[in-house]
Design a protein around this motif. Structure first.
Motif, PDB file in Angstrom:
ATOM      1  N   ALA A  25     -39.944  26.082  20.058  1.00 28.88           N
ATOM      2  CA  ALA A  25     -39.624  25.134  18.884  1.00 28.88           C
ATOM      3  C   ALA A  25     -38.309  25.122  18.778  1.00 28.88           C
ATOM      4  O   ALA A  25     -37.926  23.707  18.680  1.00 28.88           O
ATOM      5  CB  ALA A  25     -40.482  25.762  17.595  1.00 28.88           C
ATOM      6  N   ILE A  26     -37.511  25.927  18.931  1.00 28.36           N
ATOM      7  CA  ILE A  26     -36.086  25.861  18.958  1.00 28.36           C
ATOM      8  C   ILE A  26     -35.485  24.958  20.215  1.00 28.36           C
ATOM      9  O   ILE A  26     -34.750  24.055  19.763  1.00 28.36           O
ATOM     10  CB  ILE A  26     -35.304  27.129  19.062  1.00 28.36           C
ATOM     11  N   ALA A  27     -36.028  25.334  21.128  1.00 24.78           N
ATOM     12  CA  ALA A  27     -35.622  24.266  22.427  1.00 24.78           C
ATOM     13  C   ALA A  27     -36.008  22.967  22.196  1.00 24.78           C
ATOM     14  O   ALA A  27     -35.214  22.154  22.142  1.00 24.78           O
ATOM     15  CB  ALA A  27     -36.624  24.875  23.755  1.00 24.78           C
ATOM     16  N   ASP A  28     -37.274  22.774  21.537  1.00 28.39           N
ATOM     17  CA  ASP A  28     -37.749  21.239  21.414  1.00 28.39           C
ATOM     18  C   ASP A  28     -36.696  20.522  20.385  1.00 28.39           C
ATOM     19  O   ASP A  28     -36.431  19.579  20.505  1.00 28.39           O
ATOM     20  CB  ASP A  28     -39.026  21.228  20.889  1.00 28.39           C
ATOM     21  N   ALA A  29     -36.353  21.441  19.066  1.00 29.40           N
ATOM     22  CA  ALA A  29     -35.597  20.745  18.081  1.00 29.40           C
ATOM     23  C   ALA A  29     -34.133  20.430  18.593  1.00 29.40           C
ATOM     24  O   ALA A  29     -33.594  19.522  18.432  1.00 29.40           O
ATOM     25  CB  ALA A  29     -35.557  21.681  17.042  1.00 29.40           C
ATOM     26  N   PRO A  67     -25.786  27.056  14.144  1.00 28.50           N
ATOM     27  CA  PRO A  67     -27.211  27.583  13.323  1.00 28.50           C
ATOM     28  C   PRO A  67     -28.377  27.948  14.309  1.00 28.50           C
ATOM     29  O   PRO A  67     -28.725  28.890  14.121  1.00 28.50           O
ATOM     30  CB  PRO A  67     -27.570  26.499  12.470  1.00 28.50           C
ATOM     31  N   ARG A  68     -28.189  27.233  15.567  1.00 31.14           N
ATOM     32  CA  ARG A  68     -29.382  27.603  16.400  1.00 31.14           C
ATOM     33  C   ARG A  68     -29.057  28.748  17.049  1.00 31.14           C
ATOM     34  O   ARG A  68     -29.944  29.562  17.381  1.00 31.14           O
ATOM     35  CB  ARG A  68     -29.727  26.233  17.418  1.00 31.14           C
ATOM     36  N   HIS A  97     -26.520  31.027  26.291  1.00 26.10           N
ATOM     37  CA  HIS A  97     -27.065  30.545  27.335  1.00 26.10           C
ATOM     38  C   HIS A  97     -28.307  30.021  27.478  1.00 26.10           C
ATOM     39  O   HIS A  97     -28.728  28.924  28.004  1.00 26.10           O
ATOM     40  CB  HIS A  97     -27.170  31.836  28.477  1.00 26.10           C
ATOM     41  N   PHE A  98     -29.047  30.583  26.507  1.00 22.97           N
ATOM     42  CA  PHE A  98     -30.561  29.811  26.379  1.00 22.97           C
ATOM     43  C   PHE A  98     -30.399  28.451  25.892  1.00 22.97           C
ATOM     44  O   PHE A  98     -30.935  27.481  26.536  1.00 22.97           O
ATOM     45  CB  PHE A  98     -31.562  30.793  25.402  1.00 22.97           C
ATOM     46  N   LEU A  99     -29.513  28.148  24.897  1.00 25.91           N
ATOM     47  CA  LEU A  99     -29.376  26.823  24.570  1.00 25.91           C
ATOM     48  C   LEU A  99     -28.813  26.070  25.448  1.00 25.91           C
ATOM     49  O   LEU A  99     -29.068  24.649  25.492  1.00 25.91           O
ATOM     50  CB  LEU A  99     -28.397  26.728  23.210  1.00 25.91           C
ATOM     51  N   GLY A 100     -27.874  26.340  26.229  1.00 25.61           N
ATOM     52  CA  GLY A 100     -27.270  25.624  27.429  1.00 25.61           C
ATOM     53  C   GLY A 100     -28.290  25.304  28.502  1.00 25.61           C
ATOM     54  O   GLY A 100     -28.552  24.125  28.953  1.00 25.61           O
ATOM     55  N   MET A 101     -29.270  26.211  28.708  1.00 27.46           N
ATOM     56  CA  MET A 101     -30.535  25.543  29.536  1.00 27.46           C
ATOM     57  C   MET A 101     -31.361  24.843  28.918  1.00 27.46           C
ATOM     58  O   MET A 101     -31.601  23.730  29.655  1.00 27.46           O
ATOM     59  CB  MET A 101     -31.315  26.948  29.877  1.00 27.46           C
ATOM     60  N   VAL A 102     -31.564  24.734  27.719  1.00 31.01           N
ATOM     61  CA  VAL A 102     -32.959  24.058  27.340  1.00 31.01           C
ATOM     62  C   VAL A 102     -32.144  22.601  26.670  1.00 31.01           C
ATOM     63  O   VAL A 102     -32.855  21.614  26.591  1.00 31.01           O
ATOM     64  CB  VAL A 102     -33.648  24.606  26.182  1.00 31.01           C
ATOM     65  N   SER A 103     -31.079  22.680  26.311  1.00 34.48           N
ATOM     66  CA  SER A 103     -30.235  21.493  25.750  1.00 34.48           C
ATOM     67  C   SER A 103     -29.107  21.016  26.108  1.00 34.48           C
ATOM     68  O   SER A 103     -28.694  19.853  26.289  1.00 34.48           O
ATOM     69  CB  SER A 103     -30.412  21.413  24.045  1.00 34.48           C
ATOM     70  N   GLY A 104     -28.404  22.160  26.540  1.00 36.98           N
ATOM     71  CA  GLY A 104     -26.882  21.591  27.213  1.00 36.98           C
ATOM     72  C   GLY A 104     -27.044  20.881  28.499  1.00 36.98           C
ATOM     73  O   GLY A 104     -26.229  19.783  28.519  1.00 36.98           O
TER      74      GLY A 104
END
Length: 140
Positions: A25-29, A67-68, A97-104
């Motif tokens: 859900a976080i990745a999708d947002a 915030p994410r 790192h997670f956010l970089g993969m899914v949205s960065g």
């Protein structure tokens, strides 16, 4: 840039007891925000002028990101405390790192005009979530 309803309203926080569901859900947002045309254009402008206006570039980068990152870090702490996952590194670094993969990475591609179709992007996102979770699995 600091508004939580721009360019899209933020969804409610996901169920913290379901780590995979929450990360998805976080990745999708994060992805929806990163690929919104107004965010892509804002990022392009910030990159083009970063050397002259570094503070604006930092603000654009942080809009919606911090915030994410905190939310993912909190989830990791929560699940590590139960033994469901093992944290070998700082949860904030792992969250980044997670956010970089899914949205960065998709945002970077979008800044060049490359946007995956919805099905392909969903496969990429799900693969990133699974890869991240495997890296945290006990006894890996």
């Amino acid at each position: 840039m600091g508004r939580t309803d721009w360019p899209l309203p933020e969804p409610p926080e996901p169920d913290p007891d379901n780590l995979e569901g929450a990360l998805t859900a976080i990745a999708d947002a994060a992805l929806r925000r990163a690929l919104d045309p107004s965010m892509v254009r804002l990022g392009q402008i910030a990159i083009a002028h970063a050397s002259r206006f570094p503070e604006i570039a930092r603000q654009v980068h942080g809009a919606g990101f911090w915030p994410r990152r905190q939310l993912v870090g909190d989830l990791l702490h929560r699940h590590a405390a139960t033994g469901a996952i093992v944290l070998d590194d700082d949860p904030d670094i792992l969250a980044e790192h997670f956010l970089g993969m899914v949205s960065g990475a998709p945002a970077r591609l979008a800044s060049f005009g490359i946007v995956r179709d919805a099905d392909e992007q969903e496969r990429h996102t799900r693969a990133a979530v699974r890869l991240f979770l495997r890296s945290l699995a006990p006894g890996r």
